[in-house]
Design an enzyme around this catalytic site. Structure first.
Site, PDB file in Angstrom:
ATOM      1  N   ARG A 180      37.540  12.543   9.486  1.00 21.49           N
ATOM      2  CA  ARG A 180      38.726  12.674   8.995  1.00 21.49           C
ATOM      3  C   ARG A 180      38.700  13.134   7.616  1.00 21.49           C
ATOM      4  O   ARG A 180      39.140  14.032   6.981  1.00 21.49           O
ATOM      5  CB  ARG A 180      39.838  11.851   9.078  1.00 21.49           C
ATOM      6  N   SER A 185      30.804  10.063   8.938  1.00 18.61           N
ATOM      7  CA  SER A 185      30.814   9.795   7.432  1.00 18.61           C
ATOM      8  C   SER A 185      30.369   8.533   7.123  1.00 18.61           C
ATOM      9  O   SER A 185      30.351   8.214   5.966  1.00 18.61           O
ATOM     10  CB  SER A 185      32.306  10.247   7.027  1.00 18.61           C
ATOM     11  N   TYR A 240      40.955  -4.884  21.390  1.00 20.96           N
ATOM     12  CA  TYR A 240      39.619  -4.146  21.050  1.00 20.96           C
ATOM     13  C   TYR A 240      38.866  -3.938  22.342  1.00 20.96           C
ATOM     14  O   TYR A 240      38.633  -2.856  22.713  1.00 20.96           O
ATOM     15  CB  TYR A 240      38.802  -4.816  19.984  1.00 20.96           C
ATOM     16  N   GLY A 271      32.403  10.290  13.738  1.00 20.76           N
ATOM     17  CA  GLY A 271      32.539   9.091  13.003  1.00 20.76           C
ATOM     18  C   GLY A 271      31.318   9.360  12.118  1.00 20.76           C
ATOM     19  O   GLY A 271      30.559   8.030  11.830  1.00 20.76           O
ATOM     20  N   GLY A 292      28.785   4.064   8.604  1.00 17.64           N
ATOM     21  CA  GLY A 292      28.463   3.260   9.533  1.00 17.64           C
ATOM     22  C   GLY A 292      27.349   3.740  10.475  1.00 17.64           C
ATOM     23  O   GLY A 292      26.448   4.588   9.879  1.00 17.64           O
ATOM     24  N   LYS A 345      36.846  -0.593  24.779  1.00 18.08           N
ATOM     25  CA  LYS A 345      35.401  -0.639  25.078  1.00 18.08           C
ATOM     26  C   LYS A 345      35.112  -0.663  26.616  1.00 18.08           C
ATOM     27  O   LYS A 345      34.246  -0.064  27.039  1.00 18.08           O
ATOM     28  CB  LYS A 345      34.825  -1.819  24.488  1.00 18.08           C
TER      29      LYS A 345
END
Length: 319
Positions: free
Chosen positions: A43, A20, A167, A18, A22, A171
């Protein structure tokens, strides 16, 4: 215990999924500033290229190895291939620290979900990180390598509220996996950490808020949130200090200390304080949350009616 050396990423290979955008990108930039070799995985090739340019801007030495890799890491095969590719630039040695930041949130009411959307929710949370942890663990153990696994859960991995049924289960599941691995990977001298960030101001949050129920937005009105850079600093500090559960603000510390169970503590003294605060304040806060939900009932009924959700059970019974 008082003189334990803090973890230093300088000269170490840090692998960020992840990476790329944030939090993942913010962590990658921070680790680069600290002198680490950094591999970012995601991705989208275009976003990865822009992210790599951001890393180059903060490069500390000419010898730092900064790379980007385009892989889907939601399967063991994809995750293993990504790790293998990143390791090649380091003589085949596995990364020294894995930061699992991949994932997204798609909120909504539970009664609007179906089996496909609930499975998608797990794919976007638990399965966005678990395959990478599995591939990394197998590779390090088989090669007798030490290292770190850093998961990213959410403060919603400590509790949950209306709107997060697709969600928060994932988590919570990430926490369960990290709890098991913190114990198991002691066998191999591999450290495990898990971070529980709150709201992060990012493009992902903007997309999330477009579909988030109004009542959830209402409850979160007082949530100040934090920038990816602030959260990255908090995560890094926790890893540097050797914390298992990582929280970086007052609210996060209260939830952490109040739901720790047998989890290794960061500090018995401060956790005792946060536990007392949680014991007194959290029930009051939750009562306010539940009151907000009850007040939303009329508006919610209108919303479901507009979707033709309700069935005419009276006419069905008459037949």
């Amino acid at each position: 215990m008082f003189f334990k050396a803090k973890w230093d990423p300088r000269g170490r290979h840090c692998y960020v999924t992840g990476g790329s955008s944030g939090l993942g990108l913010a962590l990658a930039v921070l680790l680069t500033r600290k002198g680490a070799h950094v591999s970012i995985v995601a991705r989208n090739e275009e976003r990865l290229q822009k992210a790599l340019e951001a890393l180059e801007v903060v490069r500390q030495t000419p010898g730092q190895v900064l790379k980007h890799y385009s892989f889907a890491v939601d399967s063991e095969a994809g995750a293993a291939a990504a790790i293998e590719a990143a390791s090649e630039a380091h003589g085949g040695r596995s990364p020294d620290a894995f930061f699992f930041c991949a994932g997204k949130s798609t909120p909504g009411f539970f009664v609007e979900q179906d089996e496909a959307s609930m499975r998608k929710g797990m794919d976007e949370t638990f399965w966005a990180q678990a395959p990478s942890a599995l591939a990394a663990s197998k590779r390090m153990v088989s090669r007798h390598e030490k290292g770190k696994l850093v998961f990213v859960s959410s403060v919603l991995g400590y509790f949950s509220i209306v709107g997060y049924s697709p969600y928060s289960p994932g988590k919570f599941a990430i926490r369960g996996l990290a709890e098991a691995l913190q114990s198991e990977l002691i066998l191999y001298d591999i450290d495990v950490h898990i971070a529980f960030p709150g709201t992060i101001f990012s493009p992902g949050l903007e997309q999330e808020n477009r579909v988030k129920p109004k009542v959830t937005l209402k409850i979160e009105e007082a949530d100040d949130g934090a920038t990816p850079e602030t959260v990255a600093e908090g995560v890094f500090k926790g890893v540097r200090n050797g914390d298992f559960h990582i929280t970086y603000d007052f609210i996060g510390n209260v939830f952490r200390a109040s739901t720790a169970g047998s989890t290794p503590r960061n500090s018995y003294l401060t956790d005792m304080f946060y536990s007392v605060v949680g014991y007194l304040a959290l029930p009051i806060w939750r009562r306010g949350v539940d009151s907000t939900v009850r007040e939303h009932r009329p508006e919610h009924r209108k919303y479901l009616s507009s979707l033709a959700f309700f069935k005419d059970v009276t006419s069905s019974s008459a037949k």
